[in-house]
Design a protein around this motif. Structure first.
Motif, PDB file in Angstrom:
ATOM      1  N   MET A   1       0.811  -0.781   0.471  1.00 55.09           N
ATOM      2  CA  MET A   1      -0.328  -0.300  -0.071  1.00 55.09           C
ATOM      3  C   MET A   1       1.035   1.241  -0.152  1.00 55.09           C
ATOM      4  O   MET A   1       2.026   1.414   0.346  1.00 55.09           O
ATOM      5  N   GLU A   2       0.475   2.431  -0.630  1.00 57.20           N
ATOM      6  CA  GLU A   2       1.548   3.379  -0.923  1.00 57.20           C
ATOM      7  C   GLU A   2       0.918   4.260   0.330  1.00 57.20           C
ATOM      8  O   GLU A   2      -0.046   4.514   0.961  1.00 57.20           O
ATOM      9  N   ILE A   3       1.861   5.098   0.671  1.00 63.27           N
ATOM     10  CA  ILE A   3       1.928   6.031   1.921  1.00 63.27           C
ATOM     11  C   ILE A   3       0.298   7.110   1.258  1.00 63.27           C
ATOM     12  O   ILE A   3      -0.618   7.182   2.383  1.00 63.27           O
ATOM     13  N   ASP A   4       0.071   7.654   0.540  1.00 61.29           N
ATOM     14  CA  ASP A   4      -1.231   8.540   0.247  1.00 61.29           C
ATOM     15  C   ASP A   4      -2.547   7.325   0.050  1.00 61.29           C
ATOM     16  O   ASP A   4      -3.469   7.738   0.564  1.00 61.29           O
ATOM     17  N   ASP A   5      -2.238   6.243  -0.202  1.00 59.02           N
ATOM     18  CA  ASP A   5      -3.488   5.321   0.127  1.00 59.02           C
ATOM     19  C   ASP A   5      -3.316   4.966   1.982  1.00 59.02           C
ATOM     20  O   ASP A   5      -4.836   4.936   2.200  1.00 59.02           O
ATOM     21  N   CYS A  76      -0.986   9.280   9.711  1.00 55.43           N
ATOM     22  CA  CYS A  76      -1.983   9.504   8.599  1.00 55.43           C
ATOM     23  C   CYS A  76      -3.322  10.047   8.512  1.00 55.43           C
ATOM     24  O   CYS A  76      -3.188  10.941   7.091  1.00 55.43           O
ATOM     25  N   ASP A  85       0.368  16.068   2.034  1.00 51.04           N
ATOM     26  CA  ASP A  85       0.895  15.542   0.866  1.00 51.04           C
ATOM     27  C   ASP A  85       2.335  14.908   2.394  1.00 51.04           C
ATOM     28  O   ASP A  85       3.559  15.344   1.841  1.00 51.04           O
ATOM     29  N   GLU A  87       3.873  12.465   2.129  1.00 51.37           N
ATOM     30  CA  GLU A  87       5.122  11.186   1.069  1.00 51.37           C
ATOM     31  C   GLU A  87       6.295  12.782   1.043  1.00 51.37           C
ATOM     32  O   GLU A  87       7.288  12.085   0.478  1.00 51.37           O
TER      33      GLU A  87
END
Length: 108
Positions: A1-5, A76, A85, A87
Motif C-alpha cells: 500500500m502506498e503512503i497516499d492510500d 496519516c 502531502d 510522502e
C-alpha cells in the motif's frame, strides 16, 4: 500500500468514527479553535507513543508493534485531515537528514 492510500484510508476511518466531526464543521473564522483541535490530534499520537513505550517496558512485543502501527495510523489521519502531502514531506526531511552531522551534533 502506498503512503497516499494509507492516509486516505486512515482519515476516512477516523472521519467515519467521528474524530473529525467538530473540526470539519467549524467555519474558517474559528482558526484558534482549529489550532487547538490540531493539538488534540497531536496528543492522540503522543498517547500512542506512550502506549508503545509501555509495551516495551512490559516486554510485550506484540503490543509494541501494534502501537507503532497506531502511531502511523494517527499520523496519516492527521495528514489527511489537514491535506498534507506526507510522502513529499517525508522525502524532503530524509534529504535534509542526509546532511545533518553525526547524531545531529548531540551525544544521544
Amino acid at each position: 500500500m502506498e503512503i497516499d492510500d494509507l492516509i486516505k484510508k486512515a482519515h476516512e476511518n477516523a472521519t467515519k468514527h467521528g474524530f473529525w466531526n467538530f473540526y470539519d464543521n467549524l467555519a474558517d473564522e474559528y482558526e484558534e479553535t482549529k489550532q487547538a483541535l490540531k493539538s488534540q490530534f497531536l496528543m492522540l499520537i503522543v498517547g500512542e507513543v506512550s502506549e508503545a513505550m509501555e509495551g516495551l517496558r512490559k516486554s510485550d512485543t506484540d503490543n509494541f508493534k501494534e502501537e507503532l502501527a497506531d502511531i502511523v495510523i494517527r499520523t496519516c489521519d492527521l495528514a489527511g485531515g489537514l491535506d498534507i502531502d506526507l510522502e513529499a514531506e517525508i522525502i524532503k526531511k530524509m534529504e535534509k537528514n542526509k546532511n545533518r552531522p553525526y547524531k545531529h551534533g548531540k551525544q544521544f
